[in-house]
Design a protein around this motif. Structure first.
Motif, PDB file in Angstrom:
ATOM      1  N   HIS A 136      -8.035   3.000 -10.324  1.00 59.35           N
ATOM      2  CA  HIS A 136      -6.521   2.981 -10.158  1.00 59.35           C
ATOM      3  C   HIS A 136      -5.898   2.864 -11.545  1.00 59.35           C
ATOM      4  O   HIS A 136      -4.862   3.566 -11.841  1.00 59.35           O
ATOM      5  CB  HIS A 136      -5.740   2.399  -8.978  1.00 59.35           C
ATOM      6  CG  HIS A 136      -5.896   2.757  -7.778  1.00 59.35           C
ATOM      7  ND1 HIS A 136      -5.460   2.064  -6.708  1.00 59.35           N
ATOM      8  CD2 HIS A 136      -6.558   3.840  -7.162  1.00 59.35           C
ATOM      9  CE1 HIS A 136      -6.156   2.623  -5.414  1.00 59.35           C
ATOM     10  NE2 HIS A 136      -6.364   3.857  -5.824  1.00 59.35           N
ATOM     11  N   LEU A 144       1.148   4.394  -2.765  1.00 53.47           N
ATOM     12  CA  LEU A 144       0.814   5.673  -2.708  1.00 53.47           C
ATOM     13  C   LEU A 144       2.181   6.579  -2.871  1.00 53.47           C
ATOM     14  O   LEU A 144       2.082   7.747  -3.556  1.00 53.47           O
ATOM     15  CB  LEU A 144       0.489   5.838  -1.271  1.00 53.47           C
ATOM     16  CG  LEU A 144      -0.910   5.356  -0.748  1.00 53.47           C
ATOM     17  CD1 LEU A 144      -1.004   6.026   0.991  1.00 53.47           C
ATOM     18  CD2 LEU A 144      -1.851   6.609  -1.508  1.00 53.47           C
ATOM     19  N   PHE A 146       0.661  -1.186  -0.200  1.00 56.78           N
ATOM     20  CA  PHE A 146      -0.032  -0.039  -0.043  1.00 56.78           C
ATOM     21  C   PHE A 146       0.896   1.162   0.195  1.00 56.78           C
ATOM     22  O   PHE A 146       0.485   2.186  -0.677  1.00 56.78           O
ATOM     23  CB  PHE A 146      -0.784   0.035   1.323  1.00 56.78           C
ATOM     24  CG  PHE A 146      -1.589   1.304   1.564  1.00 56.78           C
ATOM     25  CD1 PHE A 146      -2.783   1.709   0.769  1.00 56.78           C
ATOM     26  CD2 PHE A 146      -1.193   2.224   2.447  1.00 56.78           C
ATOM     27  CE1 PHE A 146      -3.462   2.775   0.884  1.00 56.78           C
ATOM     28  CE2 PHE A 146      -1.984   3.134   2.643  1.00 56.78           C
ATOM     29  CZ  PHE A 146      -3.093   3.582   2.034  1.00 56.78           C
ATOM     30  N   ALA A 202      -7.537   4.757  -2.714  1.00 59.85           N
ATOM     31  CA  ALA A 202      -6.454   4.267  -1.955  1.00 59.85           C
ATOM     32  C   ALA A 202      -6.569   4.319  -0.611  1.00 59.85           C
ATOM     33  O   ALA A 202      -6.173   3.566   0.364  1.00 59.85           O
ATOM     34  CB  ALA A 202      -5.097   4.941  -2.550  1.00 59.85           C
TER      35      ALA A 202
END
Length: 578
Positions: A387, A328, A324, A431
């Protein structure tokens, strides 16, 4: 543990959990993306029944949304006014560009990490008191800008401005989420809050030219203070629902936070001013990096040996959270194409803020439209598809910008920058939902650890993206300048004719032919450097496109591996042996 403390911790544990489950009973309080205090014991008590959510009238919903938008604008304009108008502020204050950049660094040093500690401050002293004190402090800091009479006092005031602006981000989120029903907090509420936080940058570019014409850089501070005063009134008229208080701050929390603040602050300062001094030219940059690493190590040592973590380091280093975090960080790097790429390219080409007003309107429209679209389509299971679309849009927009020249004007970048702005608004809400879901699976105490990941990737990642982008452009500019100069010889008839034309332009003001030749050669050199910068920015745009496509390929591979049991045919079982 006393019965009173157990009851307080039991009430505190219910602040967040019910609001993020679609089938749970609606809750009246909103903690949104900010964490509840972690429990003192390893086993959490059973949560109490949450209070019933009271729907607000459309007028009150609009009022809370307006308050959240104004608060988000207020805290964002304080930083954007400096970064967007650095040259206009440096001139009247008799500062160099490097000295003016330190105003940004002073602001970022406390702002990079203070939001983390404020989560527990809010839980211990109450949300109402937290909001009122935060907005009053911000108003006082804005008022103090009118008594700045030296560079040193300006640095000190920008430091306290960074402190005062830290809780404003939380207030903006909370006011946007307060009137939203629990079932829609992670869709409509989250998208609206993130859209509000994306508004300050383009709004600054739109209003700054008019403010500077009216009253110089003091007009910027006047507008900031005016918005802060309006926000102050809205905070008192529209109170937020406060969750039950609990004593959650320990002395070791403060000690641990100090080392985290030093670490993130040092990294923020280095990434802000490192490119100006150049990374290997001065020793104190290395010492600041060493100080940041040492403070991070001490912070990790404290947290790894605590029973009640401020931040769970072991969870942060798990495979799920590292994945994750990487996603980002990549998003922050590729989305720097707009803030550190296209806008700086146009400024290098001689464009001023008033000439880029149309581009700022396009960026603003893209941010607002993406928030609306994302709120409409975001549902569980669609995160990867959203995404993928976002990364594809960034790749297309960056590739379109990679064909720019020194004659490119903002009008030629409207479509590409709209795509990048739209992609930026699409990427972050899904996200954030994924990260919040991963934290909620482990319990409310892990949300604070998740916030550390989010802050580090968004704030430090933003500074890192800007620093890497600027460094890459500067490196490629030197490469292209050397290549262009090596191909230009004074004996070339075209070069000689160009030098003669440029020198002749000074004939009306310079009578000495030698001075005309010198000034013509200097102007020719600047034109060559401008061409080199255009080529360097084209390289950076193309790199962003390639990086976006690489991230898209990794995302598709990850989705394919996760769904491999659906994509691959099932194998027939082997017949049993006789």
């Amino acid at each position: 543990m006393s019965p009173r403390e157990a009851m307080a911790r039991q009430e505190d544990a219910t602040i967040i959990r019910p609001d993020f489950r679609r089938n749970a009973e609606p809750a009246k309080t909103v903690a949104a993306i900010e964490p509840a205090p972690e429990p003192a014991a390893a086993s959490q008590p059973a949560p109490a029944a949450p209070p019933v959510f009271a729907p607000k009238s459309p007028t009150m919903v609009a009022a809370y949304m307006l308050a959240g938008t104004l608060i988000a604008l207020t805290q964002g304009l304080g930083m954007s006014f400096i970064s967007t108008n650095l040259q206009q502020i440096a001139g009247p204050m008799d500062l160099t560009q490097t000295e003016a950049t330190w105003l940004m660094a002073a602001y970022l040093f406390p702002n990079a990490s203070l939001t983390l500690l404020l989560f527990k401050v809010r839980a211990q002293y109450g949300l109402r008191n937290f909001a009122e004190v935060a907005i009053v402090v911000y108003v006082l800091v804005c008022l103090g800008h009118f008594w700045v009479d030296s560079y040193e006092s300006a640095l000190a005031l920008r430091f306290f401005a960074g402190v005062a602006a830290a809780p404003m981000t939380s207030l903006g989120f909370l006011y946007m989420l307060e009137p939203v029903s629990p079932a829609k907090k992670m869709s409509i509420g989250l998208c609206a809050a993130l859209t509000a936080l994306a508004l300050p940058s383009p709004v600054t570019g739109l209003i700054s030219p008019y403010l500077l014409n009216i009253g110089g850089y003091h007009a910027l501070y006047l507008v900031e203070m005016g918005l802060a005063m309006v926000s102050l009134g809205l905070v008192y008229v529209l109170p937020l629902t406060s969750p039950p208080r609990a004593k959650v701050i320990s002395s070791l929390d403060v000690v641990s936070y100090i080392f985290l603040a030093v670490a993130l602050g040092c990294f923020a300062v280095v990434l802000t001013v490192g490119r100006l001094y150049w990374w290997t030219a001065v020793d104190w940059l290395a010492w600041m990096i060493i100080a940041g690493i040492a403070a991070s190590a001490i912070f990790a040592a404290i947290e790894l040996n605590r029973k009640n973590h401020l931040v769970d380091i072991r969870w942060l280093t798990s495979r799920e959270i590292l994945h994750f975090t990487g996603a980002l960080m990549v998003s922050r790097l590729v989305l720097s194409e707009q803030t550190s790429g296209a806008v700086n390219f146009l400024r290098n080409a001689g464009m001023l803020n008033e000439q880029m007003a149309g581009l700022y309107w396009i960026i603003l429209a893209g941010a607002v439209l993406s928030g609306i679209v994302c709120a409409m389509i975001m549902k569980p299971g669609r995160e990867s598809a959203i995404h993928a679309v976002s990364l594809l849009l960034v790749a297309v927009g960056s590739y379109m910008d990679s064909h720019s020249t020194i004659l490119t004007r903002p009008e030629q970048m409207y479509l590409s920058q709209f795509l990048v702005s739209f992609a930026s608004g699409l990427f972050l809400p899904p996200a954030l939902t994924i990260g919040m879901g991963a934290a909620m699976k482990r319990g409310p105490s892990y949300i604070l650890s998740f916030i550390v990941v989010f802050l580090a990737t968004q704030k430090i990642g933003g500074y890192l993206g800007s620093a890497l982008y600027g460094t890459f452009v500067q490196w490629r500019e030197q490469f292209h300048s050397f290549r262009l100069v090596s191909e230009l010889a004074s004996t070339d008839p075209l070069v000689a004719n160009r030098l003669k034309q440029l020198g002749g332009a000074y004939g009306k003001v310079l009578t000495d032919p030698n001075q005309q030749v010198v000034q013509g050669a200097a102007l020719f050199s600047r034109q060559v450097q401008q061409q080199a910068y255009a080529l360097a920015y084209n390289d950076s745009f193309l790199l962003t496109a390639y990086l976006s496509l690489a991230a898209l390929a990794c995302l598709l591979l990850h989705v394919a591996w996760r769904n491999r049991h659906r994509l691959l045919p099932a194998r027939n079982p082997m017949p049993a042996a006789a």
